[in-house]
Design an enzyme around this catalytic site. Sequence first.
Site, short mmCIF file in Angstrom:
data_model
loop_
_atom_site.label_atom_id
_atom_site.label_comp_id
_atom_site.label_asym_id
_atom_site.label_seq_id
_atom_site.Cartn_x
_atom_site.Cartn_y
_atom_site.Cartn_z
N ARG A 273 0.89 -1.12 0.05
CA ARG A 273 0.03 -0.13 0.15
C ARG A 273 0.92 1.31 0.02
NH1 ARG A 273 -4.68 -2.64 0.37
NH2 ARG A 273 -4.38 -4.56 1.62
N HIS B 105 3.71 -10.18 -6.24
CA HIS B 105 2.61 -9.57 -6.89
C HIS B 105 3.06 -8.27 -6.75
CE1 HIS B 105 -1.37 -7.90 -7.52
NE2 HIS B 105 -1.91 -9.16 -7.74
N TYR C 298 -0.32 -2.34 -4.84
CA TYR C 298 -1.71 -1.94 -5.44
C TYR C 298 -1.69 -0.69 -5.98
CZ TYR C 298 -3.55 -6.06 -3.22
OH TYR C 298 -3.76 -7.22 -2.67
N HIS D 158 -1.31 -5.75 -12.08
CA HIS D 158 -2.74 -5.46 -12.28
C HIS D 158 -2.51 -4.73 -13.76
CE1 HIS D 158 -4.82 -6.32 -8.18
NE2 HIS D 158 -4.24 -7.28 -9.05
N GLU E 18 -2.57 -10.03 -15.12
CA GLU E 18 -3.78 -10.54 -14.61
C GLU E 18 -5.02 -9.96 -15.11
OE1 GLU E 18 -3.81 -10.03 -10.27
OE2 GLU E 18 -5.43 -11.68 -10.24
N ASP F 60 -7.22 -15.17 -12.87
CA ASP F 60 -7.71 -15.22 -11.66
C ASP F 60 -9.30 -15.46 -11.83
OD1 ASP F 60 -9.35 -13.99 -9.53
OD2 ASP F 60 -7.48 -13.10 -8.91
N HIS G 27 -11.88 -13.03 -10.67
CA HIS G 27 -12.02 -11.71 -11.46
C HIS G 27 -12.77 -12.20 -12.61
CE1 HIS G 27 -8.21 -9.74 -9.79
NE2 HIS G 27 -9.20 -9.93 -9.00
N HIS H 295 -4.82 -17.63 -10.08
CA HIS H 295 -5.11 -17.13 -8.93
C HIS H 295 -6.54 -17.74 -8.67
CE1 HIS H 295 -2.70 -13.06 -8.66
NE2 HIS H 295 -2.04 -14.33 -8.16
N ASP I 285 -14.86 -6.91 -6.93
CA ASP I 285 -13.76 -7.73 -6.50
C ASP I 285 -13.45 -8.05 -5.04
OD1 ASP I 285 -11.12 -9.01 -6.66
OD2 ASP I 285 -10.13 -7.32 -7.07
N HIS J 173 -13.08 -11.25 -2.58
CA HIS J 173 -12.74 -13.04 -2.73
C HIS J 173 -13.28 -13.49 -1.46
CE1 HIS J 173 -8.48 -11.77 -5.17
NE2 HIS J 173 -9.74 -11.21 -5.54
N GLU K 216 -5.96 -16.38 -2.85
CA GLU K 216 -5.84 -14.95 -2.39
C GLU K 216 -7.24 -14.94 -1.41
OE1 GLU K 216 -5.36 -13.27 -6.13
OE2 GLU K 216 -3.42 -12.51 -5.52
MN MN Z 1 -5.54 -12.11 -8.18
ZN ZN Z 2 -3.82 -9.45 -8.40
MN MN Z 3 -8.76 -9.28 -6.63
#
Ligand code: MN
Ligand code: ZN
Ligand code: MN
Length: 312
Positions: free
Chosen positions: A37, A68, A71, A108, A144, A179, A182, A216, A229, A231, A261
């Site tokens: 973050r 990964h 973000y 992403h 992804e 994913d 997603h 994913h 989104d 999970h 995830e």
């Molecule tokens: Mn993912």
């Molecule tokens: Zn991701």
């Molecule tokens: Mn996600």
Amino acid sequence: MLRVGVHTSISGGIDKSVDRAYELGCTAFQIFTRNPRGWRSTQLKPEEVALYRAKVERYGFLGYNVAHMPYLPNLSSPDEGIYSRSLDVLIDEVKRCGELGIPYLVIHLGSHMGKGFEKGLEKLVAAVETGVTRVRNRVMILLENMAGQRNNMGSLFEDLGRLYERVSHLGDRVGICFDTAHAFSAGYDLSTPEGVDKAFEEFDSLVGWGNVYVIHLNDSKHPVGSGRDHHEHIGLGYIGEEGFRAILSKPYIRSKPLILETPVDEVRGDVGNIATVWRLAGENPPKEIIERWVKYTEKDEVDRKIVEEWIS
Ligand code: MN
Ligand code: ZN
Ligand code: MN
């Protein structure tokens, strides 16, 4: 053998993520190489890098360790300031993965912020090309598929296919991360065997399973096509057990590193989700893995029942 695991924390040192993956009975795992973050990273310490590499090898994770991207970066941003900072992070991450011997970096695809897919595409393609050519190592950048949120890039398979096509000249430095949650949120119904077949055939013709290197594996808290989104635990969301059985029956899925995830809460933890994947895939884990689950659930009881099914 199935390669399945979770995203683990690097708190206390990057090498600690490997211990955590081992204790959870993972056979693959994913990390952030920094605080996900924030924009800044602190340089990797040589001792930390050596320890991470040694543990990855010792615990059998070589080739099944994934990173990964954080973000905040937006590699499709129309804002030059944000874009250049995002590109700096990408370049830094490709370097860090190289140092750590991590083969895959999942990214992403960002948001065009209302400027349209074509504008975003030019930005993103340039970013991936720069990331690969500026850092000469063997790290593969994996694009992804996204969850269909407003202005997000690459949620539809045709969009992802177009993006991939534009960077595929970079050869083994680029690939795809698929994913499940997603795709489901973006409108592909993976909750039934028929839905899975239809979506996966479409994916194959537009993107190609041969270009996918990491899965994913996540369930979704929202119905198909929600564009949201969030999970859910494997089998407990809208994709459900029937969906995951169908997904995991595909050789091009189950042969890849499967990264969960999923949440950790009072309903279920990481061990419970990992064990559920083995069950839905119809494969028995090696007994060392079950022993690790048993040991783990002695101190953390939430998944004890799920683990007991494997002992009896
Ligand atoms: Mn993912
Ligand atoms: Zn991701
Ligand atoms: Mn996600």
